[in-house]
Design an enzyme around this catalytic site. Structure first.
Site, PDB file in Angstrom:
ATOM      1  N   ASN A   9       0.876  -1.172   0.000  1.00 64.90           N
ATOM      2  CA  ASN A   9       0.000   0.000   0.000  1.00 64.90           C
ATOM      3  C   ASN A   9       0.911   1.219   0.000  1.00 64.90           C
ATOM      4  O   ASN A   9       1.488   1.554   1.022  1.00 64.90           O
ATOM      5  CB  ASN A   9      -0.891  -0.031   1.258  1.00 64.90           C
ATOM      6  CG  ASN A   9      -1.672   1.256   1.441  1.00 64.90           C
ATOM      7  OD1 ASN A   9      -1.773   2.075   0.519  1.00 64.90           O
ATOM      8  ND2 ASN A   9      -2.235   1.433   2.636  1.00 64.90           N
ATOM      9  N   LYS A  11       0.171   4.274  -0.309  1.00 62.14           N
ATOM     10  CA  LYS A  11      -0.436   5.493   0.258  1.00 62.14           C
ATOM     11  C   LYS A  11      -0.157   6.675  -0.679  1.00 62.14           C
ATOM     12  O   LYS A  11      -0.110   6.482  -1.882  1.00 62.14           O
ATOM     13  CB  LYS A  11       0.064   5.725   1.683  1.00 62.14           C
ATOM     14  CG  LYS A  11      -0.077   4.460   2.531  1.00 62.14           C
ATOM     15  CD  LYS A  11       0.100   4.684   3.991  1.00 62.14           C
ATOM     16  CE  LYS A  11      -0.104   3.371   4.733  1.00 62.14           C
ATOM     17  NZ  LYS A  11      -0.068   3.530   6.177  1.00 62.14           N
ATOM     18  N   HIS A  96      -9.482   1.501   4.644  1.00 61.18           N
ATOM     19  CA  HIS A  96      -8.233   1.714   5.375  1.00 61.18           C
ATOM     20  C   HIS A  96      -8.484   2.713   6.504  1.00 61.18           C
ATOM     21  O   HIS A  96      -9.265   3.647   6.349  1.00 61.18           O
ATOM     22  CB  HIS A  96      -7.145   2.229   4.427  1.00 61.18           C
ATOM     23  CG  HIS A  96      -5.796   2.222   5.066  1.00 61.18           C
ATOM     24  ND1 HIS A  96      -5.387   3.210   5.922  1.00 61.18           N
ATOM     25  CD2 HIS A  96      -4.792   1.313   5.008  1.00 61.18           C
ATOM     26  CE1 HIS A  96      -4.170   2.911   6.360  1.00 61.18           C
ATOM     27  NE2 HIS A  96      -3.784   1.765   5.826  1.00 61.18           N
ATOM     28  N   GLU A  98      -6.876   5.121   7.553  1.00 57.62           N
ATOM     29  CA  GLU A  98      -6.624   6.531   7.210  1.00 57.62           C
ATOM     30  C   GLU A  98      -7.815   7.118   6.462  1.00 57.62           C
ATOM     31  O   GLU A  98      -8.139   8.297   6.620  1.00 57.62           O
ATOM     32  CB  GLU A  98      -5.323   6.644   6.399  1.00 57.62           C
ATOM     33  CG  GLU A  98      -4.110   6.385   7.291  1.00 57.62           C
ATOM     34  CD  GLU A  98      -2.906   5.778   6.593  1.00 57.62           C
ATOM     35  OE1 GLU A  98      -2.817   5.825   5.351  1.00 57.62           O
ATOM     36  OE2 GLU A  98      -2.040   5.232   7.311  1.00 57.62           O
ATOM     37  N   GLU A 168      -5.689  -4.501  10.571  1.00 54.89           N
ATOM     38  CA  GLU A 168      -4.635  -3.511  10.805  1.00 54.89           C
ATOM     39  C   GLU A 168      -4.927  -2.758  12.097  1.00 54.89           C
ATOM     40  O   GLU A 168      -5.704  -1.798  12.089  1.00 54.89           O
ATOM     41  CB  GLU A 168      -4.579  -2.520   9.644  1.00 54.89           C
ATOM     42  CG  GLU A 168      -4.266  -3.166   8.313  1.00 54.89           C
ATOM     43  CD  GLU A 168      -3.660  -2.168   7.336  1.00 54.89           C
ATOM     44  OE1 GLU A 168      -2.533  -2.409   6.891  1.00 54.89           O
ATOM     45  OE2 GLU A 168      -4.297  -1.155   7.049  1.00 54.89           O
ATOM     46  N   GLY A 174       2.404   2.434  10.747  1.00 50.87           N
ATOM     47  CA  GLY A 174       3.399   3.485  10.565  1.00 50.87           C
ATOM     48  C   GLY A 174       4.065   3.930  11.857  1.00 50.87           C
ATOM     49  O   GLY A 174       4.752   4.945  11.887  1.00 50.87           O
ATOM     50  N   SER A 214       3.244  -1.952  10.501  1.00 49.96           N
ATOM     51  CA  SER A 214       4.688  -2.056  10.757  1.00 49.96           C
ATOM     52  C   SER A 214       5.225  -3.462  10.511  1.00 49.96           C
ATOM     53  O   SER A 214       6.106  -3.942  11.228  1.00 49.96           O
ATOM     54  CB  SER A 214       5.029  -1.570  12.172  1.00 49.96           C
ATOM     55  OG  SER A 214       4.626  -0.225  12.333  1.00 49.96           O
TER      56      SER A 214
HETATM   57  P1  PGA Z   1       2.709   0.331   7.665  1.00 45.87           P
HETATM   58  O1  PGA Z   1       1.256   0.580   7.037  1.00 45.87           O
HETATM   59  O2  PGA Z   1       3.212  -0.968   7.120  1.00 45.87           O
HETATM   60  O3  PGA Z   1       3.531   1.512   7.203  1.00 45.87           O
HETATM   61  O4  PGA Z   1       2.535   0.303   9.156  1.00 45.87           O
HETATM   62  C1  PGA Z   1       0.364  -0.479   6.841  1.00 45.87           C
HETATM   63  C2  PGA Z   1      -0.909   0.052   6.216  1.00 45.87           C
HETATM   64  O5  PGA Z   1      -1.354   1.145   6.621  1.00 45.87           O
HETATM   65  O6  PGA Z   1      -1.488  -0.571   5.323  1.00 45.87           O
END
Ligand code: PGA
Length: 253
Positions: A9, A11, A96, A98, A168, A174, A214
């Site tokens: 992903n 982003k 997601h 976000e 998640e 992140g 992460s």
């Molecule tokens: P990350 O993000 O691996 O940077 O923690 C995962 C995601 O938001 O899909």
């Protein structure tokens, strides 16, 4: 058969030129050393049409990170599921955290997006997960259950069978904080039990449930070793071909 999947992903990262370079690098690496799982790369909308012809479709599926909750029409700035599919993309991340947090996507909106993605032949990668306060309060299972019920459990068993779920935990995205292998397995098993209660054992056994938050080459093997963890949804570590490949390689013996 339940699929093992590693999905990236991106982003809101990478210009078109940078994205093209990255996808070529990933494709070259996987051509040279075939993956033992399905690999998906989800990019910003504007990259889709350019990157789909650059990958070997038997090794990599391209996906979007979102789609509109409307079919077409006067929705300035939106991109429909049909438009995503017309680029050759096969997947679409939906729900997601976000999108839920910053763009106020509710279960009702997500329900529409899931239906439109499916109607256009896209495989939704549907994200669920609790925020830190919910985990601290011990209500993570209720939160995830209501996300499943609110946007997915209206589907027929046949349509549900086309969904990939990504757990998640928002506090792990992140942040460098990864759920422990036990926390991941516990939630994945819970999700599978809810799918079984709703759709039966065969559908639940076939459902791919990815972990996200992460995930990196150093922890992927341990996370993926859990019986209910079928792969990962990878943010930060999908932006470097070597790191992404390192996670894909976690599926190798
Ligand atoms: P990350 O993000 O691996 O940077 O923690 C995962 C995601 O938001 O899909």
């Amino acid at each position: 058969m339940r699929k093992k999947i590693v999905a990236g992903n991106w982003k809101m990262n990478k210009t078109l030129q940078e994205g093209i370079e990255l996808v070529k690098e990933i494709n070259t690496a996987l051509e040279a050393d075939k993956p033992a799982c399905d690999v998906v790369v989800c990019t910003p909308f504007i990259h889709l049409a350019s990157v789909t012809p650059l990958v070997n479709p038997s090794l990599i599926g391209i996906g979007a990170e979102n789609c509109a909750d409307k079919e077409s029409g006067a929705y300035t700035g939106e991109v429909s599921a049909a438009m995503v599919a017309s680029t050759g993309a096969k997947y679409c991340i939906l729900g997601h955290s976000e999108r839920r947090a910053y763009y106020h996507e509710t279960n009702e909106i997500l329900k529409e997006k899931v239906l439109l993605a499916l109607a256009n032949g896209l495989t939704p990668i549907f994200c669920v997960g609790e925020v830190k306060d919910e985990r601290v309060a011990g209500i993570q299972n209720q939160v995830v259950e209501s996300q499943l019920e609110g946007a997915l459990f209206n589907l027929s068993a046949e349509d549900f069978g086309k969904i990939v779920i990504a757990y998640e935990p928002v506090w792990a995205i992140g942040t460098g904080l990864t759920a422990t292998s036990e926390q991941a397995e516990e939630m994945h098993a819970f999700i599978r039990s809810k799918v079984e209660a709703k759709y039966g054992k065969a559908v639940a056994e076939d459902c791919s449930i990815l972990y996200g938050g992460s995930c990196k080459p150093s922890n992927a093997k341990e996370l993926f070793a859990n019986p209910d963890v079928d792969g990962g949804l990878i943010g930060g570590a999908s932006l470097k071909a070597a790191d992404f490949k390192g996670i894909i390689d976690a599926w190798k013996k």
